[in-house]
Design an enzyme around this catalytic site. Sequence first.
Site, PDB file in Angstrom:
ATOM      1  N   ALA A   4       0.811  -1.220   0.000  1.00  0.00           N
ATOM      2  CA  ALA A   4       0.000   0.000   0.000  1.00  0.00           C
ATOM      3  C   ALA A   4       0.850   1.279   0.000  1.00  0.00           C
ATOM      4  O   ALA A   4       0.418   2.316  -0.501  1.00  0.00           O
ATOM      5  CB  ALA A   4      -0.949  -0.012   1.189  1.00  0.00           C
TER       6      ALA A   4
ATOM      7  N   HIS B 239      -3.675  -9.858  -4.164  1.00  0.00           N
ATOM      8  CA  HIS B 239      -4.917  -9.603  -3.421  1.00  0.00           C
ATOM      9  C   HIS B 239      -6.044  -9.099  -4.321  1.00  0.00           C
ATOM     10  O   HIS B 239      -6.997  -8.491  -3.837  1.00  0.00           O
ATOM     11  CB  HIS B 239      -4.648  -8.605  -2.283  1.00  0.00           C
ATOM     12  CG  HIS B 239      -3.713  -9.137  -1.244  1.00  0.00           C
ATOM     13  ND1 HIS B 239      -3.061  -8.348  -0.320  1.00  0.00           N
ATOM     14  CD2 HIS B 239      -3.322 -10.412  -0.965  1.00  0.00           C
ATOM     15  CE1 HIS B 239      -2.305  -9.107   0.465  1.00  0.00           C
ATOM     16  NE2 HIS B 239      -2.436 -10.352   0.089  1.00  0.00           N
TER      17      HIS B 239
HETATM   18  P1  NAD Z   1       0.497  -1.721   5.097  1.00  0.00           P
HETATM   19  O1  NAD Z   1      -0.513  -0.670   5.275  1.00  0.00           O
HETATM   20  O2  NAD Z   1       0.608  -2.812   6.050  1.00  0.00           O
HETATM   21  O3  NAD Z   1       1.950  -1.095   4.951  1.00  0.00           O
HETATM   22  C1  NAD Z   1       2.203  -0.012   4.176  1.00  0.00           C
HETATM   23  C2  NAD Z   1       3.624   0.412   4.526  1.00  0.00           C
HETATM   24  O4  NAD Z   1       4.001   1.430   3.622  1.00  0.00           O
HETATM   25  C3  NAD Z   1       3.760   0.968   5.936  1.00  0.00           C
HETATM   26  O5  NAD Z   1       4.816   0.302   6.587  1.00  0.00           O
HETATM   27  C4  NAD Z   1       4.076   2.458   5.710  1.00  0.00           C
HETATM   28  O6  NAD Z   1       5.023   2.953   6.630  1.00  0.00           O
HETATM   29  C5  NAD Z   1       4.674   2.441   4.323  1.00  0.00           C
HETATM   30  N1  NAD Z   1       4.462   3.667   3.562  1.00  0.00           N
HETATM   31  C6  NAD Z   1       3.331   4.413   3.449  1.00  0.00           C
HETATM   32  N2  NAD Z   1       3.505   5.413   2.587  1.00  0.00           N
HETATM   33  C7  NAD Z   1       4.784   5.304   2.112  1.00  0.00           C
HETATM   34  C8  NAD Z   1       5.552   6.052   1.176  1.00  0.00           C
HETATM   35  N3  NAD Z   1       5.058   7.108   0.537  1.00  0.00           N
HETATM   36  N4  NAD Z   1       6.830   5.653   0.950  1.00  0.00           N
HETATM   37  C9  NAD Z   1       7.360   4.589   1.597  1.00  0.00           C
HETATM   38  N5  NAD Z   1       6.669   3.846   2.491  1.00  0.00           N
HETATM   39  C10 NAD Z   1       5.390   4.204   2.738  1.00  0.00           C
HETATM   40  O7  NAD Z   1       0.194  -2.261   3.682  1.00  0.00           O
HETATM   41  P2  NAD Z   1       0.568  -3.634   3.106  1.00  0.00           P
HETATM   42  O8  NAD Z   1       1.728  -4.219   3.820  1.00  0.00           O
HETATM   43  O9  NAD Z   1       0.615  -3.391   1.689  1.00  0.00           O
HETATM   44  O10 NAD Z   1      -0.665  -4.605   3.478  1.00  0.00           O
HETATM   45  C11 NAD Z   1      -1.979  -4.222   3.670  1.00  0.00           C
HETATM   46  C12 NAD Z   1      -2.987  -4.797   2.659  1.00  0.00           C
HETATM   47  O11 NAD Z   1      -3.912  -3.791   2.370  1.00  0.00           O
HETATM   48  C13 NAD Z   1      -2.441  -5.150   1.324  1.00  0.00           C
HETATM   49  O12 NAD Z   1      -2.457  -6.509   1.268  1.00  0.00           O
HETATM   50  C14 NAD Z   1      -3.411  -4.605   0.267  1.00  0.00           C
HETATM   51  O13 NAD Z   1      -4.131  -5.651  -0.289  1.00  0.00           O
HETATM   52  C15 NAD Z   1      -4.366  -3.767   1.009  1.00  0.00           C
HETATM   53  N6  NAD Z   1      -4.405  -2.325   0.624  1.00  0.00           N
HETATM   54  C16 NAD Z   1      -4.229  -1.949  -0.667  1.00  0.00           C
HETATM   55  C17 NAD Z   1      -4.236  -0.584  -1.000  1.00  0.00           C
HETATM   56  C18 NAD Z   1      -4.029  -0.199  -2.446  1.00  0.00           C
HETATM   57  O14 NAD Z   1      -4.371  -0.959  -3.337  1.00  0.00           O
HETATM   58  N7  NAD Z   1      -3.450   0.978  -2.720  1.00  0.00           N
HETATM   59  C19 NAD Z   1      -4.411   0.373  -0.028  1.00  0.00           C
HETATM   60  C20 NAD Z   1      -4.612  -0.040   1.296  1.00  0.00           C
HETATM   61  C21 NAD Z   1      -4.602  -1.412   1.600  1.00  0.00           C
END
Ligand code: NAD
Length: 239
Positions: free
Chosen positions: A14, A111
């Site tokens: 994400a 996912h």
């Molecule tokens: P997570 O929320 O667990 O982790 C996201 C990580 O990214 C965090 O550790 C955060 O510190 C870091 N982060 C945020 N913005 C950043 C940036 N600009 N630069 C660098 N690092 C940054 O997300 P995850 O581990 O991907 O898992 C959560 C689940 O949620 C995923 O499996 C996904 O399916 C789903 N999800 C998807 C989306 C999307 O499609 N954009 C959004 C939210 C959640």
Amino acid sequence: MVDDAQRVVIFTGAGISTESGIPDFRSPGGLWTQNKPIYFQDFMASEAMRIEAWQRKFNMDDTFTEARPNAGHMAIARLVQAGKVTSVITQNIDNLHQNSGVPEDKVIELHGNTTYAKCLDCGQRHEIAFVREGFEQSGKPPPCAACNGILKTATISFGQAMPEAEMMRAEAETLACDLFLAIGSSLVVYPAAGFPIIAKQNGAGLVIINREETELDQIADLVINDEAGLTLSSLVPHN
Ligand code: NAD
Ligand code: ZN
């Protein structure tokens, strides 16, 4: 490390998409601070839950339809075009890697994808607009137009089986790579977070780019705690 590598796998979470205006789950203000996720079993068990899930989806939908690829997605697309990257394995459901120009057959979605819906019974694809129209008319999601089955966004919920073909492809790509870049993922959601471990155990270099620490920093060859967009744009400058 990228220059020396022959086969690079990119793995994203994400965090690669927050700079496009899609919040992640776990950061302060993330999606989970607003709503607990709906588990697959609960979605299946009651129509009230399916109504709730679709209502939330419609409330969030503008965030996804308005999001555009950011500098990080674009830098990854340039790296793919340069021929170094064999695949982009993503936990994201936002379609932004495809929108940034990475060919669809190089994106492996672990996912699923929230930009369309799928029938859980026959697998037929339906547009979100179709579900929304039916919902607005009857106050509940319409059944599948082909088989009357249950429609759900084409995403994988907690408690739902992982997509088998994608998991197998992701594993094969991970085993074949010599450099694995994990970007914008807290690396706590399994089985997805298993891929960096597999890569490392198989002898590939492991680089983690994330704003804050992750669960797997201690096994990485390089950890960059910074914004994904900024870091990737300096790694792959415009020609
Ligand atoms: P997570 O929320 O667990 O982790 C996201 C990580 O990214 C965090 O550790 C955060 O510190 C870091 N982060 C945020 N913005 C950043 C940036 N600009 N630069 C660098 N690092 C940054 O997300 P995850 O581990 O991907 O898992 C959560 C689940 O949620 C995923 O499996 C996904 O399916 C789903 N999800 C998807 C989306 C999307 O499609 N954009 C959004 C939210 C959640
Ligand atoms: Zn159907």
